[in-house]
Design an enzyme around this catalytic site. Sequence first.
Site, mmCIF file in Angstrom:
data_model
loop_
_atom_site.group_PDB
_atom_site.id
_atom_site.type_symbol
_atom_site.label_atom_id
_atom_site.label_comp_id
_atom_site.label_asym_id
_atom_site.label_seq_id
_atom_site.Cartn_x
_atom_site.Cartn_y
_atom_site.Cartn_z
ATOM 1 N N GLY A 115 0.818 -1.219 0.000
ATOM 2 C CA GLY A 115 0.000 0.000 0.000
ATOM 3 C C GLY A 115 0.843 1.257 0.000
ATOM 4 O O GLY A 115 0.363 2.329 0.407
ATOM 5 N N SER A 145 -9.811 -0.210 0.330
ATOM 6 C CA SER A 145 -10.084 0.475 1.591
ATOM 7 C C SER A 145 -11.358 1.308 1.569
ATOM 8 O O SER A 145 -11.649 1.994 2.547
ATOM 9 C CB SER A 145 -8.893 1.379 1.951
ATOM 10 O OG SER A 145 -8.895 2.530 1.129
ATOM 11 N N SER A 204 -8.780 -1.300 11.632
ATOM 12 C CA SER A 204 -9.579 -0.092 11.396
ATOM 13 C C SER A 204 -10.716 0.056 12.402
ATOM 14 O O SER A 204 -11.315 -0.928 12.855
ATOM 15 C CB SER A 204 -10.180 -0.193 9.991
ATOM 16 O OG SER A 204 -11.203 0.763 9.820
ATOM 17 N N GLU A 209 -13.498 0.816 11.578
ATOM 18 C CA GLU A 209 -14.687 0.242 10.926
ATOM 19 C C GLU A 209 -15.045 -1.111 11.538
ATOM 20 O O GLU A 209 -16.174 -1.579 11.384
ATOM 21 C CB GLU A 209 -14.452 0.075 9.423
ATOM 22 C CG GLU A 209 -14.677 1.326 8.616
ATOM 23 C CD GLU A 209 -16.118 1.836 8.672
ATOM 24 O OE1 GLU A 209 -17.021 1.092 8.282
ATOM 25 O OE2 GLU A 209 -16.324 2.978 9.118
ATOM 26 N N TYR A 225 -16.086 -4.487 3.974
ATOM 27 C CA TYR A 225 -14.748 -3.991 4.334
ATOM 28 C C TYR A 225 -14.484 -4.223 5.822
ATOM 29 O O TYR A 225 -13.438 -4.748 6.210
ATOM 30 C CB TYR A 225 -14.637 -2.498 4.002
ATOM 31 C CG TYR A 225 -13.407 -1.837 4.587
ATOM 32 C CD1 TYR A 225 -12.168 -1.966 3.968
ATOM 33 C CD2 TYR A 225 -13.481 -1.089 5.772
ATOM 34 C CE1 TYR A 225 -11.030 -1.366 4.510
ATOM 35 C CE2 TYR A 225 -12.351 -0.484 6.313
ATOM 36 C CZ TYR A 225 -11.132 -0.624 5.680
ATOM 37 O OH TYR A 225 -10.018 -0.031 6.220
ATOM 38 N N LYS A 264 -11.648 -6.612 7.546
ATOM 39 C CA LYS A 264 -10.636 -6.098 8.474
ATOM 40 C C LYS A 264 -10.663 -6.849 9.802
ATOM 41 O O LYS A 264 -9.642 -7.003 10.458
ATOM 42 C CB LYS A 264 -10.846 -4.593 8.699
ATOM 43 C CG LYS A 264 -10.341 -3.743 7.545
ATOM 44 C CD LYS A 264 -8.810 -3.685 7.517
ATOM 45 C CE LYS A 264 -8.296 -2.850 6.370
ATOM 46 N NZ LYS A 264 -6.835 -2.805 6.285
ATOM 47 N N GLU A 311 -9.584 10.983 -3.271
ATOM 48 C CA GLU A 311 -10.640 11.980 -3.517
ATOM 49 C C GLU A 311 -12.054 11.420 -3.393
ATOM 50 O O GLU A 311 -13.024 12.164 -3.493
ATOM 51 C CB GLU A 311 -10.445 12.601 -4.905
ATOM 52 C CG GLU A 311 -9.181 13.429 -4.979
ATOM 53 C CD GLU A 311 -9.017 14.188 -6.291
ATOM 54 O OE1 GLU A 311 -10.036 14.520 -6.922
ATOM 55 O OE2 GLU A 311 -7.863 14.424 -6.675
ATOM 56 N N LYS A 356 -13.280 14.704 -0.642
ATOM 57 C CA LYS A 356 -14.316 15.034 -1.626
ATOM 58 C C LYS A 356 -14.840 16.447 -1.341
ATOM 59 O O LYS A 356 -15.062 17.247 -2.253
ATOM 60 C CB LYS A 356 -15.448 13.987 -1.551
ATOM 61 C CG LYS A 356 -16.489 14.121 -2.612
ATOM 62 C CD LYS A 356 -17.467 12.939 -2.557
ATOM 63 C CE LYS A 356 -18.708 13.221 -3.370
ATOM 64 N NZ LYS A 356 -19.694 12.121 -3.267
ATOM 65 N N ARG A 395 -17.499 11.034 12.844
ATOM 66 C CA ARG A 395 -16.202 10.366 12.757
ATOM 67 C C ARG A 395 -15.181 11.058 13.656
ATOM 68 O O ARG A 395 -15.253 12.258 13.892
ATOM 69 C CB ARG A 395 -15.670 10.397 11.308
ATOM 70 C CG ARG A 395 -16.444 9.509 10.327
ATOM 71 C CD ARG A 395 -16.230 8.028 10.628
ATOM 72 N NE ARG A 395 -16.909 7.149 9.674
ATOM 73 C CZ ARG A 395 -18.183 6.764 9.770
ATOM 74 N NH1 ARG A 395 -18.937 7.194 10.760
ATOM 75 N NH2 ARG A 395 -18.700 5.936 8.871
#
Length: 354
Positions: free
Chosen positions: A14, A95, A140, A142, A164, A168, A201, A207, A232
């Site tokens: 990565g 991801s 993560s 998540e 995802y 993880k 992005e 974004k 978050r």
Amino acid sequence: MDATMNQKRALITGITGQDGSYLAGLLLNKGYDVHGLVRRSSSFNTGRIDAIYQDPHLAGVRLHLHYADLTDANSLSRLVRQIEPTEVYNLGAQSHVRVSFDQPIYTADASGVGALKLLEAVRDYRDHSGAPVRYYQASSSEMFGKVVEVPQTEKTPFYPRSPYGVAKVYAHWITVNYRESYGLHASCGILFNHESPRRGETFVTRKITRAVGRIHCGLQKKLYLGNLHAKRDWGFAGDYVEMMWRMLQQDQPDDYVVATGETHEVREFCEKAFARVGLDWRDFVEIDPRYLRPAEVDLLLGDPTKAKQKLGWEPTVTFDELVAMMVDADLELAQREKTLLDAGHSVTFKTSRD
Ligand code: NAP
Ligand code: F7E
């Protein structure tokens, strides 16, 4: 490979991503030889590391790129044997949470079983060479998904809400299992959202800041988003990669939550980002249900007490500073795009589908 015994050599999967690029810079500054796994792409995917890769003192001397893929176990085994790393950082993953609903099997393969394939390669290499090697897994927040307690700590049970997140959780537990079963020095960083001007992005913060820059320069009219009420715990990526390194410098491997301990709504990020250039977000943001997810993670808030006590964790960038840093960088980018357009050059801007 002609390996010098005392030279630290890191393998980063990565390396072309946000975190990989910051980590590569950090390790090069610390004197490491850095080897990065790059996957073949029909278009350039090394934009984030071009600056260091084009440095003649680094490229081919202390920074090396190799083609491989987390879904291809043979390529991983070959790479690990060839590089003889002292530290392996597994940051590679599909991801994007929303995309994981479209590509659940690929996500499980790359982000979940990919970790197992890499751990197997590392274990085989260690067992055959006797060389000590340390492993970092990019876990993560998540994994907490539909959170069962607030704030979330290393002991909070997981309840993932996306393919995802589930992938993880697998990667996390298989890393813990290899630590406990084979005595591997393997640590998991349970990192909460971290952002930067290098953020992809299609993630919400970038974004937004990309749109703010372009709207301010007259290059875009509207910004379409999904759920504005998700909360978050956002920090700065540059701070977080330092913690990855510190985890691998500990005598004992362990798992750590890395977070700021603050949570903010997507709406609040919008408000501050537009305000940075003197605009009211409500004039530009519209909701497009295509950006909603089949299952959402409503609230993430990390408790980084353990990382503070054992790793000396202290975030250096506040929420407001993070927003400002990202908006300012994207304003400069939009101004460069505008200059090119005004001079008659074409500039390709892709609207985020995610
Ligand atoms: P990112 O910008 O999306 O980068 C992901 C990296 O993985 C890219 O280099 C990508 O290569 C590579 N990759 C994707 N599929 C691969 C495959 N099959 N084989 C090998 N490499 C592959 O992600 P990031 O934000 O830097 O995050 C780094 C890691 O931390 C990821 O594992 C992510 O899931 C995890 N994480 C991130 C956050 C966060 O807030 N950023 C928080 C917690 C955990 P290409 O450049 O070719 O696409
Ligand atoms: O979404 C909402 C969206 O895609 C954040 C990854 O790095 O962090 C990241 O995952 C929130 C979600 O990040 C849009 O529904 C609203 O509630 O920026 P995101 P994420 O899903 O939290 C974790 C820790 C990782 O590990 C992941 O790899 O924002 N949201 N409107 C939107 N999100 C996106 N992407 N696009 C929107 O238009």
